[in-house]
Motif scaffolding. Structure first.
Motif, PDB file in Angstrom:
ATOM      1  N   SER A   1      14.175 -48.165 -11.759  1.00  0.00           N
ATOM      2  CA  SER A   1      13.902 -48.759 -13.076  1.00  0.00           C
ATOM      3  C   SER A   1      13.143 -50.068 -12.927  1.00  0.00           C
ATOM      4  O   SER A   1      12.200 -50.346 -13.674  1.00  0.00           O
ATOM      5  CB  SER A   1      15.208 -48.999 -13.833  1.00  0.00           C
ATOM      6  OG  SER A   1      15.839 -47.779 -14.132  1.00  0.00           O
TER       7      SER A   1
ATOM      8  N   ASN B   1       9.655 -49.265 -11.945  1.00  0.00           N
ATOM      9  CA  ASN B   1       8.956 -48.725 -13.114  1.00  0.00           C
ATOM     10  C   ASN B   1       8.517 -49.861 -14.043  1.00  0.00           C
ATOM     11  O   ASN B   1       7.384 -49.860 -14.538  1.00  0.00           O
ATOM     12  CB  ASN B   1       9.859 -47.741 -13.853  1.00  0.00           C
ATOM     13  CG  ASN B   1       9.111 -46.923 -14.868  1.00  0.00           C
ATOM     14  OD1 ASN B   1       7.917 -46.737 -14.769  1.00  0.00           O
ATOM     15  ND2 ASN B   1       9.820 -46.439 -15.872  1.00  0.00           N
ATOM     16  N   ARG B   2       9.393 -50.843 -14.270  1.00  0.00           N
ATOM     17  CA  ARG B   2       9.027 -51.985 -15.120  1.00  0.00           C
ATOM     18  C   ARG B   2       7.862 -52.760 -14.510  1.00  0.00           C
ATOM     19  O   ARG B   2       6.938 -53.165 -15.217  1.00  0.00           O
ATOM     20  CB  ARG B   2      10.231 -52.902 -15.317  1.00  0.00           C
ATOM     21  CG  ARG B   2      11.213 -52.422 -16.377  1.00  0.00           C
ATOM     22  CD  ARG B   2      12.242 -53.489 -16.727  1.00  0.00           C
ATOM     23  NE  ARG B   2      13.037 -53.922 -15.587  1.00  0.00           N
ATOM     24  CZ  ARG B   2      14.128 -53.317 -15.133  1.00  0.00           C
ATOM     25  NH1 ARG B   2      14.568 -52.235 -15.745  1.00  0.00           N
ATOM     26  NH2 ARG B   2      14.779 -53.781 -14.085  1.00  0.00           N
ATOM     27  N   GLN B   3       7.896 -52.963 -13.191  1.00  0.00           N
ATOM     28  CA  GLN B   3       6.803 -53.678 -12.538  1.00  0.00           C
ATOM     29  C   GLN B   3       5.493 -52.912 -12.660  1.00  0.00           C
ATOM     30  O   GLN B   3       4.439 -53.496 -12.918  1.00  0.00           O
ATOM     31  CB  GLN B   3       7.126 -53.908 -11.065  1.00  0.00           C
ATOM     32  CG  GLN B   3       8.178 -54.967 -10.823  1.00  0.00           C
ATOM     33  CD  GLN B   3       8.514 -55.116  -9.349  1.00  0.00           C
ATOM     34  OE1 GLN B   3       8.287 -54.220  -8.556  1.00  0.00           O
ATOM     35  NE2 GLN B   3       9.071 -56.264  -8.994  1.00  0.00           N
ATOM     36  N   ILE B   4       5.548 -51.609 -12.491  1.00  0.00           N
ATOM     37  CA  ILE B   4       4.336 -50.782 -12.603  1.00  0.00           C
ATOM     38  C   ILE B   4       3.800 -50.824 -14.031  1.00  0.00           C
ATOM     39  O   ILE B   4       2.587 -50.946 -14.245  1.00  0.00           O
ATOM     40  CB  ILE B   4       4.618 -49.342 -12.143  1.00  0.00           C
ATOM     41  CG1 ILE B   4       4.827 -49.310 -10.626  1.00  0.00           C
ATOM     42  CG2 ILE B   4       3.489 -48.407 -12.544  1.00  0.00           C
ATOM     43  CD1 ILE B   4       5.352 -47.988 -10.101  1.00  0.00           C
ATOM     44  N   LEU B   5       4.696 -50.745 -15.016  1.00  0.00           N
ATOM     45  CA  LEU B   5       4.253 -50.806 -16.414  1.00  0.00           C
ATOM     46  C   LEU B   5       3.630 -52.163 -16.737  1.00  0.00           C
ATOM     47  O   LEU B   5       2.610 -52.234 -17.435  1.00  0.00           O
ATOM     48  CB  LEU B   5       5.424 -50.522 -17.353  1.00  0.00           C
ATOM     49  CG  LEU B   5       5.872 -49.064 -17.426  1.00  0.00           C
ATOM     50  CD1 LEU B   5       7.110 -48.928 -18.310  1.00  0.00           C
ATOM     51  CD2 LEU B   5       4.756 -48.185 -17.962  1.00  0.00           C
ATOM     52  N   THR B   6       4.214 -53.229 -16.218  1.00  0.00           N
ATOM     53  CA  THR B   6       3.646 -54.562 -16.434  1.00  0.00           C
ATOM     54  C   THR B   6       2.266 -54.651 -15.798  1.00  0.00           C
ATOM     55  O   THR B   6       1.314 -55.137 -16.415  1.00  0.00           O
ATOM     56  CB  THR B   6       4.577 -55.639 -15.843  1.00  0.00           C
ATOM     57  OG1 THR B   6       5.854 -55.539 -16.471  1.00  0.00           O
ATOM     58  CG2 THR B   6       4.019 -57.028 -16.062  1.00  0.00           C
ATOM     59  N   SER B   7       2.163 -54.167 -14.580  1.00  0.00           N
ATOM     60  CA  SER B   7       0.869 -54.175 -13.888  1.00  0.00           C
ATOM     61  C   SER B   7      -0.152 -53.326 -14.638  1.00  0.00           C
ATOM     62  O   SER B   7      -1.317 -53.713 -14.768  1.00  0.00           O
ATOM     63  CB  SER B   7       1.059 -53.651 -12.466  1.00  0.00           C
ATOM     64  OG  SER B   7      -0.163 -53.550 -11.813  1.00  0.00           O
ATOM     65  N   LEU B   8       0.274 -52.184 -15.142  1.00  0.00           N
ATOM     66  CA  LEU B   8      -0.621 -51.312 -15.900  1.00  0.00           C
ATOM     67  C   LEU B   8      -1.088 -51.996 -17.177  1.00  0.00           C
ATOM     68  O   LEU B   8      -2.269 -51.920 -17.540  1.00  0.00           O
ATOM     69  CB  LEU B   8       0.074 -49.988 -16.224  1.00  0.00           C
ATOM     70  CG  LEU B   8      -0.719 -48.977 -17.031  1.00  0.00           C
ATOM     71  CD1 LEU B   8      -1.929 -48.510 -16.229  1.00  0.00           C
ATOM     72  CD2 LEU B   8       0.151 -47.794 -17.412  1.00  0.00           C
ATOM     73  N   THR B   9      -0.185 -52.689 -17.852  1.00  0.00           N
ATOM     74  CA  THR B   9      -0.553 -53.396 -19.084  1.00  0.00           C
ATOM     75  C   THR B   9      -1.570 -54.490 -18.793  1.00  0.00           C
ATOM     76  O   THR B   9      -2.579 -54.616 -19.493  1.00  0.00           O
ATOM     77  CB  THR B   9       0.709 -53.999 -19.737  1.00  0.00           C
ATOM     78  OG1 THR B   9       1.637 -52.945 -20.020  1.00  0.00           O
ATOM     79  CG2 THR B   9       0.372 -54.739 -21.013  1.00  0.00           C
TER      80      THR B   9
ATOM     81  N   SER C   1      -4.871 -52.877 -17.914  1.00  0.00           N
ATOM     82  CA  SER C   1      -5.522 -52.325 -19.112  1.00  0.00           C
ATOM     83  C   SER C   1      -6.155 -53.433 -19.947  1.00  0.00           C
ATOM     84  O   SER C   1      -7.277 -53.282 -20.447  1.00  0.00           O
ATOM     85  CB  SER C   1      -4.508 -51.561 -19.960  1.00  0.00           C
ATOM     86  OG  SER C   1      -4.044 -50.435 -19.275  1.00  0.00           O
TER      87      SER C   1
END
Length: 169
Positions: A62, A65-73, A76
């Protein structure tokens, strides 16, 4: 369980009734029961450890996943910013290319003498009418109409031509 042991005892008592044999059977049953309890306890401990390991893995995944989502945001947002900047630069390049093309057309017109009513000689392709410019005694071009322009420059001032000021169509 009590009924099965009493049934077992009663059958062993009816066989000849050796009391030591019945005690030995009861002792084996008691040892087996303790062994089964211990085995069940170890099984529960293994199961609990497995659940704890899975919970820790869930927490780690988890977090990842949060780190990846932050990096993706962030990526982007950076992509959108760069894309907008690229669009602006592309539009500026198109505008500058258009201006350059217009200026090149003007240079071609001026160098061919089309802008001076035809037949006027040019000095060095600069667009100076040879009737207004002469060569002084030191070998430099001299503006013969400098008295007209109190700044000492040519009548044909050396100012930039803005592409917006030109009406070619």
């Amino acid at each position: 369980m009590a009924s099965s042991s009493s049934t077992y005892r009663s059958s062993s008592s009816s066989d000849g009734g050796n009391p030591n044999a019945a005690v030995a059977v009861d002792e084996r049953k008691r040892k087996r029961m303790l062994s089964n309890r211990e085995s069940a306890r170890r099984s529960r401990m293994r199961k609990q450890k497995h659940i704890d390991d899975l919970t820790a893995q869930i927490n780690q995944l988890s977090s990842d996943n949060r780190q990846i989502l932050t990096s993706l945001t962030v990526t982007s947002q950076l992509y959108m910013k760069i894309q907008a900047e690229n669009s602006i630069l592309t539009a500026q390049m198109a505008e500058l290319s258009s201006r350059l093309e217009s200026l090149n057309e003007i240079v071609d017109l001026v160098s061919n003498g089309a802008g001076f009513g035809g037949g006027v000689d040019l000095i060095d392709g600069c667009g100076f009418d040879d009737r207004t410019v002469g060569i002084n005694c030191e070998g430099y071009y001299d503006d013969m109409m400098s008295g007209v322009n109190h700044w000492g420059g040519s009548v044909y001032s050396n100012q930039p031509i803005m592409a917006n000021d030109i009406n070619l169509y």
